[in-house]
Design an enzyme around this catalytic site. Structure first.
Site, short mmCIF file in Angstrom:
data_model
loop_
_atom_site.label_atom_id
_atom_site.label_comp_id
_atom_site.label_asym_id
_atom_site.label_seq_id
_atom_site.Cartn_x
_atom_site.Cartn_y
_atom_site.Cartn_z
N GLU A 137 -7.13 4.34 -0.62
CA GLU A 137 -6.66 4.65 0.67
C GLU A 137 -6.24 7.09 0.62
O GLU A 137 -5.61 6.62 -0.51
CB GLU A 137 -5.52 3.67 1.78
CG GLU A 137 -5.69 2.76 1.89
CD GLU A 137 -4.69 2.41 2.54
OE1 GLU A 137 -4.79 1.45 3.53
OE2 GLU A 137 -3.17 2.89 2.60
N CYS A 154 5.50 -2.15 8.10
CA CYS A 154 6.06 -0.90 8.21
C CYS A 154 5.95 -0.36 9.99
O CYS A 154 4.63 -0.82 10.44
CB CYS A 154 5.68 0.43 7.32
SG CYS A 154 5.65 0.61 5.98
N ASP A 182 -1.03 -5.28 3.76
CA ASP A 182 -1.73 -5.24 4.52
C ASP A 182 -3.39 -5.91 3.88
O ASP A 182 -3.74 -6.54 4.52
CB ASP A 182 -2.57 -3.38 4.02
CG ASP A 182 -1.65 -2.64 4.61
OD1 ASP A 182 -0.85 -2.28 4.80
OD2 ASP A 182 -1.95 -1.22 4.44
N LYS A 183 -3.32 -6.16 2.47
CA LYS A 183 -4.35 -6.72 1.79
C LYS A 183 -3.98 -8.34 1.92
O LYS A 183 -4.96 -9.38 2.06
CB LYS A 183 -4.37 -6.55 0.68
CG LYS A 183 -5.02 -4.64 1.02
CD LYS A 183 -5.90 -4.72 1.77
CE LYS A 183 -6.28 -3.49 1.98
NZ LYS A 183 -4.82 -2.31 2.10
N SER A 205 -5.09 4.97 5.81
CA SER A 205 -4.16 3.70 5.87
C SER A 205 -3.70 4.06 7.49
O SER A 205 -4.39 4.61 7.86
CB SER A 205 -2.84 4.33 5.00
OG SER A 205 -1.51 4.16 6.15
N ASP A 259 0.99 -1.34 -0.37
CA ASP A 259 0.09 0.34 0.19
C ASP A 259 0.50 1.52 0.14
O ASP A 259 0.30 2.11 -0.44
CB ASP A 259 -0.84 -0.19 1.66
CG ASP A 259 -2.20 -0.89 1.17
OD1 ASP A 259 -1.90 -1.06 -0.24
OD2 ASP A 259 -3.03 -0.62 1.60
#
Length: 550
Positions: free
Chosen positions: A440, A191, A120-121, A466, A78
């Site tokens: 996002e 992150c 993320d996904k 985000s 992302d």
């Protein structure tokens, strides 16, 4: 389906010959086959090291007599897709990941699976697949990135996006932003803040599908490799017990995950994913469920981007198990339910109590309701979400005039150009169907914060945020503009009232004027092709987790 469907009996002699061609021995042919589902690639910092995690998992499987078979899924970062059209593919990739795993493991039956996500996904995509396949399974993530450091100041990716706004406002120099960008992301891992990737890895642990430490042990530590090896060993125990995901993914397990979500100040994206996973697992869970559980769940953690405390700091004081231990003292944790290793009670009994700084006690919590809130009102009759734990107190109740944009890029450009100093930025046609892909809005929210506008500018959108976003940022507005939601009828200068304590979001325009606008409204149409065109045709609302129509 299990591996014997592939390899047992005279009629499977051709299949066994293909397996022998890969070096499988006759003894191994009689052992359990275990899939290792890995999202390793060379493009994403959260995934670049997952080959080592995969190797450790396979070693653990072999230690306990299993035969591992590894394959890779796609993985979108992302951070790298932020602020351009590539972000349209991020949320839709969740469904592709789940479908591709289903295809591989239905086509090549195995007895169990270890899932290795990190970003993320990928985490929710693999969770969807685990629930759908319902074979014995366990997760181990690649772990979080260490925070960066500039002089005596720790930082992570969220500070870099805010630095863009600060630079536009002449608050930092070219040399300072250069120094920050070199230092912010010092190595592999997801992150370093409580962004979506780390949030989802923590919730996978909280829901019971991963070992303790899954969400918080740093990517670069030897402990992460040991965790992977132990996970490979544990899958063999899970297989022996026939402990399938849907025996773990119960209503009580989802309630535990939602309460942890509220307590740790996780990304608002987690709501999308928890709704989708519950749907796949056949568990009743909707925005009303989340709103109800949030009312009496205290926020115990305030991690970056809401503070200068990082996910690795949470690991050092006991991690998610310590958060769950403290929530249990309030009587709001289900401790008698199974996980991939023991019960919830087994985990929290050996965890330390809150340290008082990184993890607060329930009595001294940052707030007595959850960090995430669900709002309703005429702008969001089906609901919307906000990370209230990262909202300045002065913005908890706020009324301002609308500045309307039909995409996030236009809004970010206007903010960075100094065209907005107060009010409510409205970004529409960024929902699951209208985007399509529900991008996002980190670029505009970070620009607001970086330019020092966090106490005078709110942002609402039918898109999403985000986990690095902070401030009065309200997303997932449903119905979205593309489906005729009221957000599509807002005009520049309209007054919008935000009341987070009372959970409302309203457009202050007369019903007669709204009816007039409605009669003249026509949806914005985008020229689409390929996967996005197919996705736009079957994706549902953000209020339902943006699942695909059956």
């Amino acid at each position: 389906m299990r591996s014997n469907d592939l390899k047992k009996g005279v009629e499977r002699a051709p299949h066994r010959s293909l397996l022998y061609s890969m070096g499988i021995t006759k003894e191994e042919m009689s052992r359990p086959f275990v899939a290792v589902v890995n999202s390793h690639n060379d493009y994403v910092p959260g995934h670049v090291h997952l080959d080592k995690i995969g190797a450790a998992v396979k070693a653990g499987i072999r230690n306990r007599g299993g035969v591992p078979f590894e394959f890779q899924t796609i993985a979108v970062c992302d951070g790298l897709t932020m602020g351009h059209n590539g972000m349209r593919y991020s949320l839709p990739s969740r469904e592709i990941i789940a479908d591709s795993i289903e295809i591989m493991l239905r086509a090549h039956p195995v007895d169990a699976a270890v899932f290795i996500p990190n970003c993320d996904k990928i985490v929710p995509g693999m969770l969807l697949a685990a629930a759908r396949l319902n074979i014995p399974a366990i997760f181990v993530s690649g772990g979080p990135m260490m925070p960066g450091k500039v002089r005596d100041h720790s930082l992570a990716l969220s500070e870099m996006f805010e630095a863009v706004g600060a630079h536009a406002a002449d608050k930092i120099t070219d040399n300072e932003i250069d120094e920050m960008e070199i230092a912010a992301c010092p190595g592999c891992g997801s992150c370093a803040g409580m962004y979506t990737a780390n949030s989802m890895n923590c919730l996978t642990e909280a829901i019971g599908l991963a070992l303790p430490g899954n969400g918080t042990i740093p990517a670069v530590s030897a402990a992460r490799i040991r965790q992977a090896k132990l996970t490979g060993e544990q899958i063999m125990n899970i297989l022996e017990q026939d402990l399938t995901p849907c025996k773990i993914l119960t209503e009580k397990a989802f309630e535990n995950a939602i309460r942890v979500d509220m307590a740790i100040g996780a990304s608002s994206n987690t709501i999308l994913h928890l709704l989708a996973i519950a749907h796949e697992a056949g568990v009743k869970c909707d925005l009303n469920t989340i709103a109800r559980l949030g009312k009496d769940t205290p926020q115990l953690c305030k991690l970056n981007p809401a503070s200068n405390i990082f996910i690795t700091d949470l690991n050092e004081v006991g991690g998610i198990s310590s958060v769950m231990k403290e929530l249990a003292t309030k009587g709001i944790m289900h401790t008698d339910i199974p996980t991939v290793k023991g019960s919830v009670a087994d985990r929290i009994n050996v965890s330390p109590k809150p340290d008082g700084t990184v993890v607060k006690s329930c009595e001294n919590a940052f707030r007595q309701d959850g960090a995430l809130a669900v709002l309703f009102g005429n702008l969001a009759p089906d609901g919307c979400v906000i990370k209230q734990g990262a909202v300045p107190e002065c913005m908890m109740k706020f009324t301002g005039k609308a500045h309307v944009f039909n995409c996030g890029d236009e809004a970010a450009s206007a903010i960075l150009a100094g065209k907005i100093s107060e009010g409510v930025v409205v970004i529409r046609y960024e929902g699951p169907k209208g985007g399509p892909g529900m991008r996002e809005m980190l670029a505009p929210t970070a620009a607001i914060m970086g330019m020092g506008l966090g106490n005078s500018v709110a942002l609402i959108t039918d898109g999403r945020f985000s986990g690095a976003s902070v401030g009065a940022s309200i997303g997932h507005i449903s119905p979205e503009a593309a489906l005729g939601g009221l957000i599509g009828l807002v005009e520049d200068g309209d007054q919008i009232a935000i009341d987070i304590p009372n959970r409302t979001l309203d457009l202050l325009v007369d019903e007669s004027e709204i009816a007039k606008r409605k009669s003249a409204w026509r949806p914005l149409k985008r020229e689409l092709k390929g996967y996005l065109k197919r996705y736009e045709g079957i994706v549902t609302s953000g209020s339902t987790g943006a699942v695909l129509e059956e």
